[in-house]
Write a protein that holds these residues in place. Structure first.
Motif, PDB file in Angstrom:
ATOM      1  N   TRP A   1      41.213 -71.015  80.307  1.00 30.65           N
ATOM      2  CA  TRP A   1      40.523 -69.727  80.466  1.00 30.65           C
ATOM      3  C   TRP A   1      40.463 -69.328  81.939  1.00 30.65           C
ATOM      4  CZ3 TRP A   1      39.393 -66.113  77.016  1.00 30.65           C
ATOM      5  CH2 TRP A   1      39.382 -66.467  75.665  1.00 30.65           C
ATOM      6  N   LEU A   2      40.168 -70.286  82.805  1.00 32.89           N
ATOM      7  CA  LEU A   2      40.099 -69.984  84.241  1.00 32.89           C
ATOM      8  C   LEU A   2      41.472 -69.587  84.790  1.00 32.89           C
ATOM      9  CD1 LEU A   2      37.698 -72.833  85.417  1.00 32.89           C
ATOM     10  CD2 LEU A   2      37.162 -70.382  85.183  1.00 32.89           C
ATOM     11  N   TRP A   3      42.512 -70.310  84.388  1.00 34.99           N
ATOM     12  CA  TRP A   3      43.861 -70.033  84.871  1.00 34.99           C
ATOM     13  C   TRP A   3      44.333 -68.642  84.437  1.00 34.99           C
ATOM     14  CZ3 TRP A   3      47.340 -71.021  88.321  1.00 34.99           C
ATOM     15  CH2 TRP A   3      48.671 -70.633  88.104  1.00 34.99           C
ATOM     16  N   PHE A   4      44.295 -68.386  83.135  1.00 33.60           N
ATOM     17  CA  PHE A   4      44.795 -67.106  82.644  1.00 33.60           C
ATOM     18  C   PHE A   4      43.923 -65.938  83.108  1.00 33.60           C
ATOM     19  CE2 PHE A   4      46.946 -69.916  79.558  1.00 33.60           C
ATOM     20  CZ  PHE A   4      48.237 -69.570  79.901  1.00 33.60           C
ATOM     21  N   GLY A   5      42.618 -66.150  83.133  1.00 35.69           N
ATOM     22  CA  GLY A   5      41.733 -65.112  83.668  1.00 35.69           C
ATOM     23  C   GLY A   5      42.024 -64.866  85.143  1.00 35.69           C
ATOM     24  N   GLY A   6      42.246 -65.934  85.881  1.00 34.15           N
ATOM     25  CA  GLY A   6      42.538 -65.804  87.315  1.00 34.15           C
ATOM     26  C   GLY A   6      43.830 -65.052  87.589  1.00 34.15           C
ATOM     27  N   ILE A   7      44.904 -65.406  86.879  1.00 33.56           N
ATOM     28  CA  ILE A   7      46.162 -64.710  87.168  1.00 33.56           C
ATOM     29  C   ILE A   7      46.185 -63.301  86.578  1.00 33.56           C
ATOM     30  CG2 ILE A   7      47.502 -66.809  87.549  1.00 33.56           C
ATOM     31  CD1 ILE A   7      48.788 -66.420  84.803  1.00 33.56           C
ATOM     32  N   GLY A   8      45.517 -63.103  85.433  1.00 32.81           N
ATOM     33  CA  GLY A   8      45.484 -61.769  84.828  1.00 32.81           C
ATOM     34  C   GLY A   8      44.647 -60.797  85.645  1.00 32.81           C
ATOM     35  N   TYR A   9      43.402 -61.182  85.892  1.00 31.85           N
ATOM     36  CA  TYR A   9      42.514 -60.289  86.629  1.00 31.85           C
ATOM     37  C   TYR A   9      42.803 -60.302  88.125  1.00 31.85           C
ATOM     38  CZ  TYR A   9      40.132 -59.906  82.229  1.00 31.85           C
ATOM     39  OH  TYR A   9      39.863 -59.665  80.904  1.00 31.85           O
ATOM     40  N   GLY A  10      43.303 -61.434  88.627  1.00 31.26           N
ATOM     41  CA  GLY A  10      43.702 -61.489  90.040  1.00 31.26           C
ATOM     42  C   GLY A  10      44.864 -60.561  90.328  1.00 31.26           C
ATOM     43  N   SER A  11      45.855 -60.562  89.450  1.00 32.62           N
ATOM     44  CA  SER A  11      46.994 -59.657  89.657  1.00 32.62           C
ATOM     45  C   SER A  11      46.576 -58.208  89.445  1.00 32.62           C
ATOM     46  CB  SER A  11      48.163 -60.029  88.745  1.00 32.62           C
ATOM     47  OG  SER A  11      47.797 -59.940  87.389  1.00 32.62           O
ATOM     48  N   ARG A  12      45.608 -57.979  88.574  1.00 30.02           N
ATOM     49  CA  ARG A  12      45.093 -56.614  88.408  1.00 30.02           C
ATOM     50  C   ARG A  12      44.400 -56.162  89.692  1.00 30.02           C
ATOM     51  NH1 ARG A  12      40.699 -55.090  83.911  1.00 30.02           N
ATOM     52  NH2 ARG A  12      39.328 -56.041  85.439  1.00 30.02           N
ATOM     53  N   SER A  13      43.645 -57.060  90.308  1.00 30.70           N
ATOM     54  CA  SER A  13      42.955 -56.728  91.561  1.00 30.70           C
ATOM     55  C   SER A  13      43.926 -56.528  92.715  1.00 30.70           C
ATOM     56  CB  SER A  13      41.967 -57.837  91.928  1.00 30.70           C
ATOM     57  OG  SER A  13      40.966 -57.940  90.950  1.00 30.70           O
ATOM     58  N   LEU A  14      45.031 -57.263  92.708  1.00 34.64           N
ATOM     59  CA  LEU A  14      46.026 -57.176  93.782  1.00 34.64           C
ATOM     60  C   LEU A  14      47.211 -56.292  93.401  1.00 34.64           C
ATOM     61  CD1 LEU A  14      46.043 -60.939  94.804  1.00 34.64           C
ATOM     62  CD2 LEU A  14      45.002 -59.044  96.065  1.00 34.64           C
ATOM     63  N   ALA A  15      47.038 -55.473  92.393  1.00 31.50           N
ATOM     64  CA  ALA A  15      48.143 -54.668  91.862  1.00 31.50           C
ATOM     65  C   ALA A  15      48.806 -53.803  92.924  1.00 31.50           C
ATOM     66  CB  ALA A  15      47.665 -53.799  90.701  1.00 31.50           C
ATOM     67  N   ASP A  16      48.017 -53.243  93.835  1.00 31.75           N
ATOM     68  CA  ASP A  16      48.608 -52.369  94.851  1.00 31.75           C
ATOM     69  C   ASP A  16      49.618 -53.118  95.719  1.00 31.75           C
ATOM     70  OD1 ASP A  16      47.113 -50.264  93.895  1.00 31.75           O
ATOM     71  OD2 ASP A  16      45.485 -50.559  95.344  1.00 31.75           O
ATOM     72  N   VAL A  17      49.338 -54.384  96.013  1.00 30.75           N
ATOM     73  CA  VAL A  17      50.266 -55.194  96.815  1.00 30.75           C
ATOM     74  C   VAL A  17      51.402 -55.718  95.943  1.00 30.75           C
ATOM     75  CG1 VAL A  17      50.490 -57.321  98.158  1.00 30.75           C
ATOM     76  CG2 VAL A  17      48.472 -55.868  98.455  1.00 30.75           C
ATOM     77  N   LEU A  18      51.044 -56.279  94.792  1.00 36.86           N
ATOM     78  CA  LEU A  18      52.038 -56.914  93.928  1.00 36.86           C
ATOM     79  C   LEU A  18      52.993 -55.926  93.266  1.00 36.86           C
ATOM     80  CD1 LEU A  18      49.834 -59.631  92.183  1.00 36.86           C
ATOM     81  CD2 LEU A  18      51.454 -59.944  94.060  1.00 36.86           C
ATOM     82  N   ALA A  19      52.581 -54.677  93.127  1.00 35.57           N
ATOM     83  CA  ALA A  19      53.423 -53.693  92.446  1.00 35.57           C
ATOM     84  C   ALA A  19      54.466 -53.056  93.362  1.00 35.57           C
ATOM     85  CB  ALA A  19      52.551 -52.605  91.836  1.00 35.57           C
ATOM     86  N   ARG A  20      54.472 -53.426  94.618  1.00 36.83           N
ATOM     87  CA  ARG A  20      55.510 -52.888  95.510  1.00 36.83           C
ATOM     88  C   ARG A  20      56.872 -53.301  94.971  1.00 36.83           C
ATOM     89  NH1 ARG A  20      52.457 -54.732 100.969  1.00 36.83           N
ATOM     90  NH2 ARG A  20      50.799 -53.166 100.840  1.00 36.83           N
ATOM     91  N   PRO A  21      57.813 -52.387  94.953  1.00 36.13           N
ATOM     92  CA  PRO A  21      59.126 -52.691  94.376  1.00 36.13           C
ATOM     93  C   PRO A  21      59.776 -53.945  94.952  1.00 36.13           C
ATOM     94  CG  PRO A  21      58.941 -50.349  94.813  1.00 36.13           C
ATOM     95  CD  PRO A  21      57.714 -50.995  95.392  1.00 36.13           C
ATOM     96  N   ALA A  22      59.686 -54.148  96.241  1.00 39.15           N
ATOM     97  CA  ALA A  22      60.320 -55.328  96.841  1.00 39.15           C
ATOM     98  C   ALA A  22      59.647 -56.616  96.374  1.00 39.15           C
ATOM     99  CB  ALA A  22      60.279 -55.233  98.362  1.00 39.15           C
ATOM    100  N   VAL A  23      58.327 -56.603  96.255  1.00 42.61           N
ATOM    101  CA  VAL A  23      57.592 -57.795  95.801  1.00 42.61           C
ATOM    102  C   VAL A  23      57.956 -58.099  94.359  1.00 42.61           C
ATOM    103  CG1 VAL A  23      55.304 -58.735  95.308  1.00 42.61           C
ATOM    104  CG2 VAL A  23      55.689 -57.469  97.432  1.00 42.61           C
ATOM    105  N   TRP A  24      57.906 -57.066  93.507  1.00 41.90           N
ATOM    106  CA  TRP A  24      58.190 -57.314  92.093  1.00 41.90           C
ATOM    107  C   TRP A  24      59.654 -57.675  91.874  1.00 41.90           C
ATOM    108  CZ3 TRP A  24      55.067 -58.998  88.805  1.00 41.90           C
ATOM    109  CH2 TRP A  24      55.481 -59.145  87.490  1.00 41.90           C
ATOM    110  N   ARG A  25      60.524 -57.056  92.629  1.00 38.61           N
ATOM    111  CA  ARG A  25      61.951 -57.389  92.519  1.00 38.61           C
ATOM    112  C   ARG A  25      62.175 -58.850  92.898  1.00 38.61           C
ATOM    113  NH1 ARG A  25      66.865 -53.970  95.330  1.00 38.61           N
ATOM    114  NH2 ARG A  25      68.469 -54.812  93.971  1.00 38.61           N
ATOM    115  N   GLY A  26      61.497 -59.308  93.936  1.00 39.00           N
ATOM    116  CA  GLY A  26      61.580 -60.715  94.333  1.00 39.00           C
ATOM    117  C   GLY A  26      61.005 -61.637  93.276  1.00 39.00           C
ATOM    118  N   MET A  27      59.861 -61.247  92.694  1.00 38.52           N
ATOM    119  CA  MET A  27      59.258 -62.058  91.630  1.00 38.52           C
ATOM    120  C   MET A  27      60.192 -62.136  90.425  1.00 38.52           C
ATOM    121  SD  MET A  27      55.236 -60.975  91.829  1.00 38.52           S
ATOM    122  CE  MET A  27      54.851 -61.688  90.262  1.00 38.52           C
ATOM    123  N   ASP A  28      60.797 -61.008  90.060  1.00 38.99           N
ATOM    124  CA  ASP A  28      61.743 -61.012  88.939  1.00 38.99           C
ATOM    125  C   ASP A  28      62.935 -61.915  89.233  1.00 38.99           C
ATOM    126  OD1 ASP A  28      60.671 -59.564  86.805  1.00 38.99           O
ATOM    127  OD2 ASP A  28      61.260 -57.647  87.681  1.00 38.99           O
TER     128      ASP A  28
END
Length: 180
Positions: free
Chosen positions: A136-163
């Motif tokens: 619960w802590l892990w999935f909540g952390g990555i789900g809500y953490g990525s939601r909180s950091l969406a502005d940074v993580l959603a940058r095309p270069a970041v997401w392209r690198g993650m993909d």
């Protein structure tokens, strides 16, 4: 803690701010079921039917290879990535369930967790409770953490690198499962 197909999906949903609670709940509840099964002694069942692991391994390898190829395509063609478009609930649920239950690493983790849990003897269920809380802590952390950091993580270069990283990891795991 490798960011595999399931975790990448949770992160993607968090970045999209799309059905995060549903995805976190499915992943954590699935993990709880797997923890109970593992703690109850799944290893004995697999010992009686060893070909089950072979079937899971090849099915999982095919699934991970496909998922890796889709991630590679998204990395190569970033115009196909649209993080702002919401996905239908049925699609999200089915994708999340597939990434959880068809993932061969989930089944390997199940065997490992079961052997560790059973090494605790009468206290194995306390180990299982701790594992479930950790899920619960892990999935909540990555789900809500990525939601909180969406502005940074959603940058095309970041997401392209993650993909790109997800594609390499998924294809490598798929190949290693078949090469065994």
């Amino acid at each position: 803690m490798v960011i595999g197909a399931q975790n990448a999906f949770v992160i993607r949903q968090g970045i999209r701010r799309d059905k995060v609670t549903l995805v976190v709940a499915i992943c954590a509840l699935s993990d709880m079921v797997l923890v109970v099964v593992a703690t109850a002694g799944i290893g004995a069942l697999v010992a009686q039917w060893p070909s089950a692991m072979t079937v899971l391994r090849f099915t999982g390898a095919a699934f991970l290879l496909c998922y890796g190829m889709f991630a590679a395509w998204r990395a190569y063609r970033p115009s196909t990535v649209n993080l702002s478009v919401a996905t239908g609930g049925t699609t999200v649920v089915l994708t999340c369930l597939a990434l959880t239950w068809l993932n061969p690493h989930v089944h390997l983790d199940l065997l490992m967790l079961g052997s560790v849990a059973n090494s605790w003897g009468a206290d194995k269920w306390w180990f299982g409770v701790g594992s479930a809380i950790g899920s619960w802590l892990w999935f909540g952390g990555i789900g809500y953490g990525s939601r909180s950091l969406a502005d940074v993580l959603a940058r095309p270069a970041v997401w392209r690198g993650m993909d790109a990283v997800v594609a390499v990891v998924m294809v490598t795991i798929a190949v290693s499962l078949v090469a065994r």
